[in-house]
Design a protein around this motif. Structure first.
Motif, PDB file in Angstrom:
ATOM      1  N   TYR A   8       0.775  -1.020   0.029  1.00  0.00           N
ATOM      2  CA  TYR A   8       0.270   0.177  -0.116  1.00  0.00           C
ATOM      3  C   TYR A   8       1.003   1.209   0.116  1.00  0.00           C
ATOM      4  CZ  TYR A   8      -3.854  -3.060   0.822  1.00  0.00           C
ATOM      5  OH  TYR A   8      -4.843  -4.056   0.646  1.00  0.00           O
ATOM      6  N   THR A  10       2.264   4.799  -1.145  1.00  0.00           N
ATOM      7  CA  THR A  10       1.529   6.048  -1.680  1.00  0.00           C
ATOM      8  C   THR A  10       2.977   6.974  -1.627  1.00  0.00           C
ATOM      9  OG1 THR A  10      -0.615   6.021  -0.615  1.00  0.00           O
ATOM     10  CG2 THR A  10       0.088   8.132  -1.273  1.00  0.00           C
ATOM     11  N   ASN A  20      -0.923   5.727  -5.513  1.00  0.00           N
ATOM     12  CA  ASN A  20      -2.065   5.769  -4.306  1.00  0.00           C
ATOM     13  C   ASN A  20      -2.212   4.242  -4.068  1.00  0.00           C
ATOM     14  OD1 ASN A  20      -4.417   6.455  -3.002  1.00  0.00           O
ATOM     15  ND2 ASN A  20      -5.564   6.737  -4.752  1.00  0.00           N
ATOM     16  N   VAL A  22      -0.192   1.489  -4.070  1.00  0.00           N
ATOM     17  CA  VAL A  22       0.126   0.490  -4.910  1.00  0.00           C
ATOM     18  C   VAL A  22       0.435  -0.886  -3.927  1.00  0.00           C
ATOM     19  CG1 VAL A  22       1.993  -0.381  -6.338  1.00  0.00           C
ATOM     20  CG2 VAL A  22       0.911   1.921  -6.582  1.00  0.00           C
ATOM     21  N   ILE A 202      -1.107  -0.986 -13.840  1.00  0.00           N
ATOM     22  CA  ILE A 202      -1.116   0.091 -13.159  1.00  0.00           C
ATOM     23  C   ILE A 202      -1.808   1.238 -13.869  1.00  0.00           C
ATOM     24  CG2 ILE A 202       1.234   0.839 -13.607  1.00  0.00           C
ATOM     25  CD1 ILE A 202       1.272   1.921 -10.859  1.00  0.00           C
ATOM     26  N   GLU A 206      -2.569   3.597  -9.604  1.00  0.00           N
ATOM     27  CA  GLU A 206      -3.173   2.754  -8.666  1.00  0.00           C
ATOM     28  C   GLU A 206      -3.207   1.318  -9.369  1.00  0.00           C
ATOM     29  OE1 GLU A 206      -7.258   3.756  -7.718  1.00  0.00           O
ATOM     30  OE2 GLU A 206      -6.634   5.749  -6.879  1.00  0.00           O
TER      31      GLU A 206
END
Length: 298
Positions: A8, A10, A20, A22, A202, A206
């Motif tokens: 996660y 950012t 955001n 990832v 992606i 995201e």
């Protein structure tokens, strides 16, 4: 065993959110495809994995260690090839390869020479005289000669001709057989399809889809080509059929995967001369997420 864990992540540049949340992993012995157009966040993610950027939030672990804090230790077992390799112009290709191998602690001369021959590189020429493709070859030869546990390849075949792309693909598969892991970022979708066990797409920072190619293909449409002696009446009224094109009773159209059976039943009432159905390619899947943006020139 998980070698790479992006948890996660950012990343802000000022007020701009480049990444955001990832989130993905790469397992031992896995080839993971990481795809997206320019500006999607691929390179930012890879720089964070390499410890070149510190995430604003979230974490990245490689071999169970923090990618930012333990970057020096981690890099002993990583091989990285960028999409545009810059080399020392006054050194020969062979000297640069040997330098990279020395830095990685590799002394496999036999494998180095085998790869130089496979990639058809003249190692005696100075790097300043090399084409883009030859500069890529130098980095690829060094990367594939090492015994790195994780290879991070960011558009690695940029500038290579089709024959050399095949050599590259064989080398990647050899690494997989050795139990090594590969994170492959590529815009050549056929390359990703041939090599990757799983794919992450992606978009605008995201991850929008992730899974095996079979996992992702259920989200896309089958392509049909149907040739008949008669018109396919009410074809456009069948549920799940899209983008119909008819030329002299040869119909081209797409079908949502969940409606394929019903479409086959519908077609069975006609006298068919030819029926072809093709599974969607990764490019089809890619376009479902980026088609609108590509049309706008983004």
């Amino acid at each position: 065993m998980t070698l790479l864990k992006v948890d996660y992540v950012t990343k802000y540049f000022g007020k701009f959110k480049a990444l955001n949340g990832v989130d993905f992993i790469v397992e031992e012995g896995e080839i993971f495809g990481f795809i997206g157009p320019n500006g999607s966040g691929k390179s930012t993610t890879i720089k964070a994995i390499l410890g070149m950027l510190k995430p604003t939030s979230g974490s990245i672990e490689i071999f169970g260690k923090d990618a930012w804090k333990d970057a020096v230790h981690i890099h002993k077992n990583i091989a990285y090839v960028p999409g545009d390799v810059n080399l020392w112009p006054n050194l020969t290709g062979g000297e640069v390869i040997d330098l990279f191998l020395k830095l990685s602690g590799t002394n496999n001369v036999e494998k180095r020479d085998e790869l130089i021959e496979k990639f058809d590189l003249d190692p005696t020429k100075k790097c300043g005289s090399y084409s883009k493709g030859n500069r890529q070859k130098v980095a690829l030869i060094a990367a594939f000669t090492t015994d790195a546990k994780l290879l991070i390849l960011d558009e690695p075949t940029s500038g290579l001709d089709p024959l050399m792309e095949k050599v590259f693909q064989d080398c990647v598969l050899d690494k997989k057989k050795e139990g090594k892991s590969v994170l492959l970022s590529s815009h050549i979708l056929s390359e990703v399809e041939k090599l990757c066990d799983r794919v992450g797409i992606i978009r605008k920072g995201e991850i929008v889809e992730m899974g095996t190619l079979d996992d992702l293909r259920h989200l896309t449409r089958m392509r049909f080509v149907v040739q008949t002696n008669e018109a396919l009446m009410n074809l456009d009224q069948q549920t799940g059929i899209h983008d119909i094109f008819n030329e002299e009773n040869t119909y081209h159209f797409q079908v949502d995967s969940e409606h394929v059976s019903n479409v086959i039943k519908y077609l069975s009432q006609f006298e068919l001369l030819k029926l072809e159905s093709m599974p969607p390619t990764l490019e089809d899947l890619f376009m479902t997420h980026y088609g609108v943006d590509i049309e706008r020139g983004e």
